[in-house]
Structures are given as structure tokens and as C-alpha cells.
Enzyme design. Structure first.
Site, mmCIF file in Angstrom:
data_model
loop_
_atom_site.group_PDB
_atom_site.id
_atom_site.type_symbol
_atom_site.label_atom_id
_atom_site.label_comp_id
_atom_site.label_asym_id
_atom_site.label_seq_id
_atom_site.Cartn_x
_atom_site.Cartn_y
_atom_site.Cartn_z
ATOM 1 N N ARG A 1 100.561 3.228 28.847
ATOM 2 C CA ARG A 1 99.502 2.612 29.659
ATOM 3 C C ARG A 1 99.898 1.226 30.158
ATOM 4 N NH1 ARG A 1 94.971 5.742 27.335
ATOM 5 N NH2 ARG A 1 93.046 5.328 28.462
ATOM 6 N N ARG B 1 87.262 -0.018 32.374
ATOM 7 C CA ARG B 1 88.416 0.856 32.084
ATOM 8 C C ARG B 1 89.137 1.249 33.369
ATOM 9 N NH1 ARG B 1 85.321 5.193 29.261
ATOM 10 N NH2 ARG B 1 87.255 6.372 29.130
ATOM 11 N N ARG C 1 80.451 12.985 30.767
ATOM 12 C CA ARG C 1 81.137 13.177 29.486
ATOM 13 C C ARG C 1 80.461 12.340 28.390
ATOM 14 N NH1 ARG C 1 87.526 12.057 29.257
ATOM 15 N NH2 ARG C 1 86.946 9.930 28.795
ATOM 16 N N LYS D 1 92.971 14.555 32.119
ATOM 17 C CA LYS D 1 94.238 14.680 31.384
ATOM 18 C C LYS D 1 94.083 15.533 30.127
ATOM 19 C CE LYS D 1 94.786 10.142 30.936
ATOM 20 N NZ LYS D 1 93.638 9.575 31.661
ATOM 21 N N ARG E 1 80.923 9.651 23.238
ATOM 22 C CA ARG E 1 81.922 8.582 23.185
ATOM 23 C C ARG E 1 81.315 7.275 23.653
ATOM 24 N NH1 ARG E 1 87.836 9.731 25.710
ATOM 25 N NH2 ARG E 1 87.701 7.504 26.078
HETATM 26 P P1 AMP Z 1 91.525 7.552 26.222
HETATM 27 O O1 AMP Z 1 90.996 8.522 25.227
HETATM 28 O O2 AMP Z 1 92.930 7.851 26.649
HETATM 29 O O3 AMP Z 1 90.595 7.347 27.400
HETATM 30 O O4 AMP Z 1 91.608 6.140 25.490
HETATM 31 C C1 AMP Z 1 90.441 5.509 24.988
HETATM 32 C C2 AMP Z 1 90.764 4.054 24.648
HETATM 33 O O5 AMP Z 1 91.784 4.013 23.632
HETATM 34 C C3 AMP Z 1 91.334 3.214 25.787
HETATM 35 O O6 AMP Z 1 90.318 2.672 26.607
HETATM 36 C C4 AMP Z 1 92.084 2.135 25.011
HETATM 37 O O7 AMP Z 1 91.199 1.188 24.463
HETATM 38 C C5 AMP Z 1 92.676 2.920 23.834
HETATM 39 N N1 AMP Z 1 94.008 3.460 24.154
HETATM 40 C C6 AMP Z 1 94.382 4.773 24.236
HETATM 41 N N2 AMP Z 1 95.664 4.901 24.544
HETATM 42 C C7 AMP Z 1 96.162 3.640 24.674
HETATM 43 C C8 AMP Z 1 97.423 3.105 25.018
HETATM 44 N N3 AMP Z 1 98.463 3.899 25.304
HETATM 45 N N4 AMP Z 1 97.558 1.750 25.052
HETATM 46 C C9 AMP Z 1 96.523 0.943 24.761
HETATM 47 N N5 AMP Z 1 95.298 1.374 24.464
HETATM 48 C C10 AMP Z 1 95.094 2.717 24.411
#
Ligand code: AMP
Length: 195
Positions: free
Chosen positions: A89, A146, A128, A14, A134
Site C-alpha cells: 500500500r 481511506r 458493506r 479485491k 466493519r
Molecule cells: P483492507 O481490509 O485492505 O481494506 O484494510 C483495512 C485497513 O487495514 C486499512 O485501512 C489499513 O488501516 C490497514 N491495512 C491493511 N493493509 C495494509 C497495508 N498493506 N499497509 C498499511 N495498512 C494496512
């Protein structure tokens, strides 16, 4: 305005694709994960609260991420639209996004779902993790969690938009530019049908 939800499991690509779409169409990417990581780096109250959830691979509470999006929609002007990346989400977030967008006399054009098989996701995320550092990409059990959270809590968001006739599935496997071309084709179609 062209508002798109870029959707898919962790590791679907994404963020990578959003960068291209931003440039190509003059859109602004709103990635809640990036905003939360920045909050953690800056040691803000939001960051302190989000960190434990993120490190476990769990979702941050809905009201926190909704407030982030609400604020961004108010503050960011002069763009052709938004790419929502990693948001919504949960179904509750999807409902609130619809409300926030409608309150601004706009709409979501489509949810673009990047489809990638589980084995490929695991491979990409571990790679990654080695490159980006990360913490949630470095531990296989957190990655598994996740992907599980995505299947349980996030996938229903695609059904929510499907009911509105807005779900577009894109094959997310292949070279980055191949996936970009598929996305571009879908977006061109959206643009021409809205004219
Ligand atoms: P991402 O970078 O999108 O993979 O997000 C990393 C982490 O941030 C996720 O595993 C969640 O813990 C948190 N996170 C990001 N976006 C959301 C969301 N829309 N709702 C809840 N948690 C989020």
C-alpha cells in the site's frame, strides 16, 4: 509460482475476486487487512497497535505489515503462488515485497488494478458497512479518508509496477462474474506468455 498483486481502492472488489482466484489457480490469498482484523479480534499486541490506525482509515506502519508478509511467505508452503490483497500500500512496501520475493527466487508476475469510479466505491463500502459491521465501512468521513489515503499513498505503487511493465488495468465495474472473467482472461494471458 504465480504471484499476483490484486490492487485497487477500498471497495474495488479485491477480496471478493481473490476468493475465486485462490480456488481457480491454487493460489493463497494474503490479505493484510484480514490478518490485522484477526489480530484485533484476538487482542494480540499487533492488533492493539493496528486498531487505532484502522479505525481512522489510516495506514498501519510499513514495518508491521511487511513483517506479516515475511512471516506468511516463510510459513505457507505447497501453493501455486500468492495473491497479495491490500498489500503493498506504499512504495516502501512495494520495494520490500520485491526484495522478499527475490530472496525466495521468485517474482511478481503482475499487478492487477481493479478500476472503479469513486462514487461507486462509496456506494459499495456503505453497503458493506451495513452488512459486515466493519467499523471503518460505517462512517462516510472514514471511507472518504481511506479513498484519499489510497490516492495519496497507495496509487504510486501502481506506477512502481508500471515501470517494471507489470501493470494490468481491469475494469472493476459490473457483475462480480463479469469482473472475474476479465481477471481470468488477463491471468490466462500471463500464464501462456510465461510458458
Ligand atoms: P483492507 O481490509 O485492505 O481494506 O484494510 C483495512 C485497513 O487495514 C486499512 O485501512 C489499513 O488501516 C490497514 N491495512 C491493511 N493493509 C495494509 C497495508 N498493506 N499497509 C498499511 N495498512 C494496512
Amino acid at each position: 509460482m504465480l504471484n499476483l498483486v490484486l490492487f485497487g481502492p477500498p471497495g474495488a472488489g479485491k477480496g471478493t475476486q481473490a476468493e475465486f482466484l485462490e480456488r481457480e489457480y491454487g493460489l493463497k490469498q494474503l490479505a493484510t487487512g484480514d490478518i490485522l482484523r484477526e489480530a484485533i479480534a484476538n487482542g494480540t499486541p499487533l492488533g492493539l497497535e493496528a486498531k487505532a490506525f484502522m479505525n481512522r482509515g489510516e495506514l498501519v506502519p510499513d514495518e508491521k505489515v511487511i513483517a506479516i508478509i515475511d512471516e506468511c511467505l516463510d510459513q505457507i508452503k505447497g501453493v501455486n503462488g500468492f495473491i497479495f490483497d491490500g498489500f503493498p500500500r506504499t512504495t516502501a512496501q512495494a520495494e520490500r515485497l520485491d526484495e522478499l520475493i527475490k530472496a525466495r527466487n521468485q517474482k511478481i508476475a503482475a499487478l492487477l488494478l481493479l478500476d472503479v469510479p469513486r462514487a461507486e466505491l462509496l456506494k459499495r463500502l456503505l453497503l458493506r458497512g451495513q452488512q459486515s459491521g466493519r467499523p471503518d465501512d460505517q462512517d462516510e468521513s472514514i471511507i472518504e479518508n481511506r479513498i484519499e489515503v489510497y490516492a495519496r499513498q497507495t496509487k504510486p505503487v501502481a506506477d512502481y509496477f508500471e515501470k517494471q511493465g507489470k501493470l494490468i488495468k481491469i475494469d472493476g465495474v459490473g457483475a462480480i462474474h463479469e469482473v472475474t472473467a476479465r481477471l481470468q482472461q488477463a491471468i490466462e494471458k500471463l500464464i501462456s506468455s510465461s510458458k
